[in-house]
Design a protein around this motif. Structure first.
Motif, PDB file in Angstrom:
ATOM      1  N   VAL A 179       0.842  -1.197   0.000  1.00 32.56           N
ATOM      2  CA  VAL A 179       0.000   0.000   0.000  1.00 32.56           C
ATOM      3  C   VAL A 179       0.874   1.242   0.000  1.00 32.56           C
ATOM      4  N   ILE A 180       0.262   2.340  -0.423  1.00 30.72           N
ATOM      5  CA  ILE A 180       0.972   3.619  -0.409  1.00 30.72           C
ATOM      6  C   ILE A 180       0.202   4.550   0.506  1.00 30.72           C
ATOM      7  N   PRO A 181       0.818   5.092   1.530  1.00 27.62           N
ATOM      8  CA  PRO A 181       2.196   4.879   1.971  1.00 27.62           C
ATOM      9  C   PRO A 181       2.341   3.524   2.667  1.00 27.62           C
ATOM     10  N   LYS A 182       3.552   3.025   2.669  1.00 22.14           N
ATOM     11  CA  LYS A 182       3.824   1.739   3.316  1.00 22.14           C
ATOM     12  C   LYS A 182       3.421   1.835   4.789  1.00 22.14           C
ATOM     13  N   ASN A 183       2.816   0.768   5.295  1.00 16.30           N
ATOM     14  CA  ASN A 183       2.346   0.774   6.677  1.00 16.30           C
ATOM     15  C   ASN A 183       3.258  -0.121   7.511  1.00 16.30           C
TER      16      ASN A 183
END
Length: 115
Positions: free
Chosen positions: A71-75
């Motif tokens: 996902v953006i932003p990386k979680n």
């Protein structure tokens, strides 16, 4: 400016507060109940471990570790949650496998004592 004041200012900055009001923060925080429960269960008798459920949770955490980085932003908080859960579930899986497949003599004695 003191170190505590710098920390407090960064903790209560608009950027931090905005992040803390998102599912990117609260989803992983609420998910941490799963690895905490798995870690606490490491002390319980391996007889009560569910092999199919442990296998499902191992796969679940692998999928969501991958998702958290896709996902953006990386979680990274979600990644950390599922990384901890992966380790805990692998530990449970090892205990389940050992109990059901490698400790047959000890289990037979234990069952005889119970009856």
């Amino acid at each position: 400016m003191s170190t505590f004041k710098k920390f407090a200012d960064s903790l209560f900055s608009k950027k931090t507060l905005k992040y803390m009001c998102t599912t990117h923060f609260w989803g992983p925080v609420s998910n941490f109940g799963i690895p905490i429960a798995a870690i606490m269960d490491l002390k319980k008798d391996p007889e009560v471990i569910s092999g199919p459920m442990t296998g499902s949770l191992i796969l679940y955490s692998l999928v969501f570790m991958r998702y958290s980085l896709a996902v953006i932003p990386k979680n990274y908080l979600l990644f950390g949650c599922h990384f901890v859960n992966e380790l805990a579930q692998l530990g449970q899986g090892f205990r389940w496998t050992k109990y059901h497949y490698f400790d047959k003599e000890a289990n037979a004695e234990k069952k005889a004592i119970k009856n």
